[in-house]
Every structure is written in C-alpha cells, then in structure tokens.
Motif scaffolding. Sequence first.
Motif, PDB file in Angstrom:
ATOM      1  N   ALA A 277       0.963  -1.247  -0.296  1.00 25.41           N
ATOM      2  CA  ALA A 277      -0.131  -0.081   0.045  1.00 25.41           C
ATOM      3  C   ALA A 277       0.995   1.253   0.026  1.00 25.41           C
ATOM      4  CB  ALA A 277      -0.841   0.049   1.289  1.00 25.41           C
ATOM      5  N   ASN A 278       1.773   1.482   0.976  1.00 27.24           N
ATOM      6  CA  ASN A 278       2.650   2.507   1.038  1.00 27.24           C
ATOM      7  C   ASN A 278       3.696   2.639  -0.448  1.00 27.24           C
ATOM      8  OD1 ASN A 278       2.052   3.408   3.714  1.00 27.24           O
ATOM      9  ND2 ASN A 278       3.437   1.816   4.460  1.00 27.24           N
ATOM     10  N   LEU A 279       3.963   1.563  -0.869  1.00 27.36           N
ATOM     11  CA  LEU A 279       4.902   1.603  -2.234  1.00 27.36           C
ATOM     12  C   LEU A 279       3.862   1.983  -3.133  1.00 27.36           C
ATOM     13  CD1 LEU A 279       7.189   1.231  -3.995  1.00 27.36           C
ATOM     14  CD2 LEU A 279       6.805  -1.197  -3.920  1.00 27.36           C
ATOM     15  N   ALA A 280       2.785   1.492  -3.195  1.00 28.79           N
ATOM     16  CA  ALA A 280       1.595   2.079  -4.536  1.00 28.79           C
ATOM     17  C   ALA A 280       1.475   3.482  -4.357  1.00 28.79           C
ATOM     18  CB  ALA A 280       0.560   1.126  -4.200  1.00 28.79           C
ATOM     19  N   ARG A 281       1.137   3.991  -3.079  1.00 26.47           N
ATOM     20  CA  ARG A 281       1.101   5.603  -2.896  1.00 26.47           C
ATOM     21  C   ARG A 281       2.163   6.291  -3.396  1.00 26.47           C
ATOM     22  NH1 ARG A 281      -0.938   7.375   2.666  1.00 26.47           N
ATOM     23  NH2 ARG A 281      -2.940   7.069   2.105  1.00 26.47           N
ATOM     24  N   GLU A 282       3.277   5.741  -3.231  1.00 29.57           N
ATOM     25  CA  GLU A 282       4.477   6.338  -3.491  1.00 29.57           C
ATOM     26  C   GLU A 282       4.953   6.500  -5.035  1.00 29.57           C
ATOM     27  OE1 GLU A 282       9.490   6.260  -2.712  1.00 29.57           O
ATOM     28  OE2 GLU A 282       8.066   5.242  -1.327  1.00 29.57           O
ATOM     29  N   LEU A 283       4.475   5.320  -5.889  1.00 26.14           N
ATOM     30  CA  LEU A 283       4.543   5.211  -7.074  1.00 26.14           C
ATOM     31  C   LEU A 283       3.439   6.158  -7.792  1.00 26.14           C
ATOM     32  CD1 LEU A 283       4.916   1.350  -7.730  1.00 26.14           C
ATOM     33  CD2 LEU A 283       6.807   3.188  -7.837  1.00 26.14           C
ATOM     34  N   SER A 290      -3.107  12.626  -8.727  1.00 27.32           N
ATOM     35  CA  SER A 290      -3.989  13.440  -7.379  1.00 27.32           C
ATOM     36  C   SER A 290      -4.030  12.570  -6.052  1.00 27.32           C
ATOM     37  CB  SER A 290      -5.519  13.685  -7.898  1.00 27.32           C
ATOM     38  OG  SER A 290      -6.088  12.437  -7.781  1.00 27.32           O
ATOM     39  N   ALA A 291      -4.253  13.501  -4.994  1.00 24.87           N
ATOM     40  CA  ALA A 291      -4.394  12.858  -3.857  1.00 24.87           C
ATOM     41  C   ALA A 291      -5.392  11.913  -3.624  1.00 24.87           C
ATOM     42  CB  ALA A 291      -4.809  13.717  -2.603  1.00 24.87           C
ATOM     43  N   GLY A 292      -6.822  11.916  -4.470  1.00 25.47           N
ATOM     44  CA  GLY A 292      -7.449  10.744  -4.506  1.00 25.47           C
ATOM     45  C   GLY A 292      -7.085   9.476  -4.873  1.00 25.47           C
ATOM     46  N   ASP A 293      -6.269   9.673  -6.105  1.00 28.53           N
ATOM     47  CA  ASP A 293      -5.688   8.450  -6.724  1.00 28.53           C
ATOM     48  C   ASP A 293      -4.646   7.980  -6.116  1.00 28.53           C
ATOM     49  OD1 ASP A 293      -7.499   8.935  -9.175  1.00 28.53           O
ATOM     50  OD2 ASP A 293      -5.834   9.910 -10.268  1.00 28.53           O
ATOM     51  N   TYR A 298      -3.520   3.352  -2.495  1.00 30.46           N
ATOM     52  CA  TYR A 298      -3.142   2.655  -1.360  1.00 30.46           C
ATOM     53  C   TYR A 298      -4.064   1.621  -0.681  1.00 30.46           C
ATOM     54  CZ  TYR A 298      -2.271   3.391   3.936  1.00 30.46           C
ATOM     55  OH  TYR A 298      -1.811   3.016   5.225  1.00 30.46           O
ATOM     56  N   TYR A 299      -5.199   2.172  -0.733  1.00 30.95           N
ATOM     57  CA  TYR A 299      -6.531   1.272  -0.200  1.00 30.95           C
ATOM     58  C   TYR A 299      -6.455   0.003  -1.000  1.00 30.95           C
ATOM     59  CZ  TYR A 299      -8.175   5.192   2.529  1.00 30.95           C
ATOM     60  OH  TYR A 299      -7.990   6.211   3.617  1.00 30.95           O
ATOM     61  N   VAL A 344       2.739  -3.648 -10.098  1.00 31.99           N
ATOM     62  CA  VAL A 344       4.315  -3.269  -9.606  1.00 31.99           C
ATOM     63  C   VAL A 344       4.594  -3.394  -8.378  1.00 31.99           C
ATOM     64  CG1 VAL A 344       5.894  -1.508 -10.064  1.00 31.99           C
ATOM     65  CG2 VAL A 344       4.274  -1.986 -11.874  1.00 31.99           C
ATOM     66  N   ALA A 345       3.841  -2.727  -7.383  1.00 32.87           N
ATOM     67  CA  ALA A 345       3.985  -2.542  -6.029  1.00 32.87           C
ATOM     68  C   ALA A 345       4.046  -4.064  -5.372  1.00 32.87           C
ATOM     69  CB  ALA A 345       3.097  -1.663  -5.520  1.00 32.87           C
TER      70      ALA A 345
END
Length: 744
Positions: A277-283, A290-293, A298-299, A344-345
């Motif tokens: 989740a953290n890696l997906a948000r970072e990518l 956008s913050a929403g995406d 993440y979720y 990927v994540a």
Amino acid sequence: MFEFIREHQLNIMLCLCAASVTMAIMLFLTKFLSKRRKWILISMELIATFLLFFDRLAYIYSGDISFTGYLMVRLSNFMVFFLTSSVIFCFNYYLIDLLNVEGGLSAISRRLIFTGLSGIIGMLLAVISAFTGFYYYFDAQNIYHRGPGFLVAYIIPVVCPLIQFSSIVKYRKCFSKFIGTAITLYIFLPIVTGIVQIFTYGVSIVNMTMVIVSVFMYMFSYLDVNSAVEKAHEIEIQSFKDEQKKMKSIFEQAAAAISIVVEKNNGNPKGHSERTANLARELAKKAGKSAGDCDKAYYTGFLCDAGAASLSCIKAYPFLGEMAQNVGKPYSEAVPEIARIITVAKDFDRMINDSSIPPFYVRDYFIRESGRKYDPVYAKYAIQLLDLQTASGVFETAVEELETELECRAYRDSVSVGIDVLQNVTNISFECEALPADSGEETYFSAPSIILFDSSDRRVQKTNETINFHKYLEYGEVWFDSHFISTGVRNMEVRNIADGNLNPGIYKITTRRYEDHILIQMQSSEKKFDVIAALPSASKSVYLGITGENVHIKNIKIEPTDIITSENDIPRIAEKLNYINRIESDVPNVQISKPLAEFTKGVEIKDIMKIYFHTQSLPDANLVWHCPYILLYYSDDGKVYGENYREYAMVKFDGEENGSNENAENTFFMKKTEAFTNWTDWEDLNKAGYECQIDFFKRGSEVTLRTLNKGILIQNTTKVRDGTKQIYVALTGDQVALTDIRIR
C-alpha cells in the motif's frame, strides 16, 4: 478645500443623503444581523440622513422671507440641533447592544446610562432653544445667527462621545477589530470636525461627517459579520476535515486488520499488504497523481489480496473490487491504471523482501518485464527506488552475518557465509578441533578447508536450481595441507610452502585482490603457504567460505585492514584479459569491468556531432544493463570527476536514464522498435558486438542525443540549468569493451 465644500455643499449633502438612505435600505434587506441591531443601525442611518437633509434645507431657505421660508428655516434648524443629540442617544443604544451580545454583560454601564440621559437632555435643550433663541436666532431677513448659548450645544456632542469611548476602551476585548475601528471613527471624526466647525461658519462639515461615519458603521458591521462567517466556515471545514481524517483512520485500521487475516490465510509475509500500500501510494505520487488517486492506490494495495468479490461489498469504495479484479493482469492500457500500479508494487515488495532473491535479480526482472507484465512507467519508478535503496545501503543490512561457530561432519555439510576477498587486506582466524569418530568407522579424516566462489547471496549453492538463480560459480577448494582443487579459475598455484609456527588448533588466513588475481595466505601449526588464483574476469566477485570434514570450528574472526593491494603484490599467473586489443581511432579504447569503473576521454559537444564506435559486452555479462552508457557533464579540465565536475545526464543503451538533477533537466524518450525481439536476443547481440552511432545536436546550453541500437531507440534532451555552454560527453558502461571510437 473648504471653499470647494462651501461652493458645492448642497450637492454633496444630497449625495450623502442618498448614500445613507441606500445603506438603510440594504440594512433592512440584510439577514446577517440580529433584528434588534439591524433596527438600531437603520435608525442611525436615518437620523444621519434627516440631520443632513434638514441642514441642507436650512441653507436653501436661509434669507427666504416668504411664509414657507420662514417655516422651513425654523423647522430645519430645530431638527439639526435635535437630531444631533438623537445621534448620541441612538449610538449609546448601539454600544449597549454590543456589550450585551458580544461582551456578555447583563448590566448597563453607568457611563452609558449617563450618556444616554445626556442625549435626552440635549434633545430637550434643542426644544427649549427653539423658543428662547439660546442656541440660535433669525433676523428680519430670515437669516440664521448663532445665539449666546451656541457653544453649549456642542458640549453634549463632544463630551458624551468621549465618555462613550472610555467605556469602549474599558471593554475593548469585547469588540472585533472591524467594530472597534467603526465605533472609534464614529466618535472621533465628528468631534474633530465639530471643533473645526466652530471656526468655519457656514459649512456643515459635522453633519456631513455624521453621514459618512454612519455609512462606515454599516460597512464595518458587514465586514465583521463576513469575518465571523469565514471563521465559522473555517471551523466547520476543519471539523469536516477532522471527521474525514478520523473516518479515514478508522478505515485504514480496518483495512490493516483485514490485511493481517488475509496475510495469514494466503501465506504472505507479515506486513506485505501495508508495504504494498505504501509503495503504491509512493509510485502514484511520483507519477504526479492526485491525492484521491494516491489514496485509491493505497487502499487497493492494502486490500487487493482479500479478493474482488469480498471488496465489491464495500459500497463506499466501489473502485476496490474493480481494481482488485485487474491486479496481476499483464500490462495493457485497458487495465485500470491503479491496478497497474498495484501489480508493480505487489511484486516489487514480494521480491525485494525475499532474502533469497538478490536485488540485482529484481532489477533485471523488472527491466525485462517492463512493457510486458508491468506498466513501463511504474516499472521505471520501482527500479529508481531500488537503485536509491541500493545506493543508500538499505540492502547491506540484509546480508547475513558471519557465523562464529560451525560443525561439519560430512565434508561441506556446513559452510560459513562468504567473506569478501577485496583489494584491502583482510585477516581471518579461527580455532578448529576434530570431532570424535563414529563407532565402527574404519577410516577417519578430519581437517578444515576453504571454498572460493561467487554467488549473489554469498552462500555456497548445492542444487542446479539455486546455482542458476544465484549465478553461482565455484573457483576452487583449498586445504591447510596445501592440497587444492581448481575448478572455475583460469589458473591456480600454491607457492612458498613452509613449516607452520602456530599453536595446534589455530588457523589463520590473509586475503587480498588486485583486478583479476587473488592471493590467499594460509597458516596452521603444520604449514603455511600462498595460493594464487587468476579469476575468469576482473568483474567477478570472490567470497571465501570456511568448511571442513569431521571438525568443530569456533571463534571465527574477521579483521579488515587499511592496507591496499597494488599490482606488484600478487604475481601474475595468467595473461591480463584484454578485449580492446583492436584498432584505435580518435579516442583511446576502454574496457569497463564494473559499473562506471572506466571512462573514455571527454569530448566537447559541438553544434552537430556524431560518435561512432564498436561495442561488445564482456563474456561474463549476464544482465540487461551490461552495455554502454553515455555521460554528459562539465569539468574545468574536461575530465570525468575533474575540477568543478557537474553531471548532467546518464543514458544507458538498455533504455535507462538517471532523470533530471539539480544541474540539468532531462526529457527522455525510449521505444522498442520492431527490430527488438526480446532481451535474450538483445544480450546475445551485445556479446557478439556491433557498430554504434550517437547523434548530438547542441544549441546553447541544450543538447539532444539520439541513438538506435538493436531495436532500442533512445532520445534525450538535456537543458543545463546553470547556463553552461561547454558540455562534454564520455562513454562508459558496465562489463563492456568500447573500441574504434570516432568523432565526426
């Protein structure tokens, strides 16, 4: 100015009356004030309007000896003096309302009681003066004149506001800055103009000022309410954000709880879902989403292993089910982007946190699968993250520590973690004792030994699967009696055999390396000798593993030193490997055994320039980035890492680049053409060798390079941030030989 006002004051009065009436109408229509305060302000506006209106009539009918003139002059002057005190009374009522509401005071201040009574007295005096001529009188021509008590008329309008202001000062914390400014102006501007009025007969600047400050009163009241509304809105928004944050936190905690259960059921490593989740948000952030995406990524990363069917039940987040359904599908533009990020994540976290998988394998895998299994954009970001972690030493902590004790019954059934053989001299020592022979054993042998090898995990491999996976290569085995077996080296010799002088059970080893040669000095109580080995290439790593047969090894110690091995410290027992013994042209040939270990001579880039050269990967090359690199830079002497060195761009022929930096902005483009079949064929072509061409186009501080090599088209535009126009190019790479370099 007074002459201008005197000349145009009737028109000015009329305009101000219109403005004041407009304010009164707006107050009547407004809904942002309490009913009581609204009517107080309307009264203040109307009093100011009538005050100025009757003052204007007094000027109009002054000197008019008709009956109408006679009546209007007396009525208008009476109203002026009467309304002046009315202003005091009404403003006093306004202050009381402010203190009751904003200040929360239930009792009325004695000062305000006094000024309120004074206003009433002022109105009574105006009535008395109308019949006695105390304030004013009129001559036979119906013209106004000041009476003997004229100055008395100014006592209440001057003194009462000052008393009111003392109450304002006392309770100043009860008023906002807008209301405080409005009432201060309302008090002092008429006082100042009243004093001036005493010496400027014939100009009604006081009454004009009263209208102006009444208008200000409305304006500042509006600003005050607007400010209060904004603050309330901010509080509401903050409350909404806090509630949203709280709900988000609750959802994250629920997602974390679900992921723990899913990890146990699916056999995933602990923390895999959270890391994904953290890696997906970072990518997603790196891609500018956008913050929403980013939250969606993440979720989805947190819960994708729960299954699409389960996630479809979460109605508040309908995207979860859809994304989870597409995670893991081969790369395609038809696959939702969030699902591509998670693919990927998820794989990146699984592989990079598997201690059996070396980081270089992960890197190589993502390059090979980019555009096929993985979205090229996010595969590239994952590789950049891996490179950053490698450079910062993240994976160094994951290397297994050397055992201090081993027990080997059968030969090689236990081997220590490999000890790096480096250019720095390293001293190794341990104690060894023979294990008791098994009962009935006819022959018995006990001795320690060492194994020289290369492996991505620093471990001796035993199965074909792990040998291939970790690219394991064994160089040889050596016993402390000087016996050795040579396997994967070009040559191995034992020299300088002598008697040992150590205590029984004590063993010492000294290692050193220079390029493709290693020297191992071994000592025991019986012998000491040197082992020299010529490696297959200078690019290979060498590890020393301690093992033996029927032995108990303990107290293993490693002592690195600062002694650097030079070329003359190790006798050469095999020819130096040379893959650049070819024709030389404008720039000397270069052989690069390790990443960025060597560079060609720097060449200054001209307006239009071409570089031709021959490239051939070294025999040990087995990764896609074992190919030529292009380096753009500046230094005072034109050398790589020279004085004032600044790097602008690094482009690899496999389609990688280092991106922009503080020195330059890079716009990179890579495409696999129809000539590209697969990476295995591409590597074979590199090992076979081929002719390359790089085109350069330079304009000022901007350089564009373009090259097409075996199906990989690369174009990069570099804009130098510091404005430097003298830009150099050098060729380098990893496990590659560059020859016949021509500049055109």
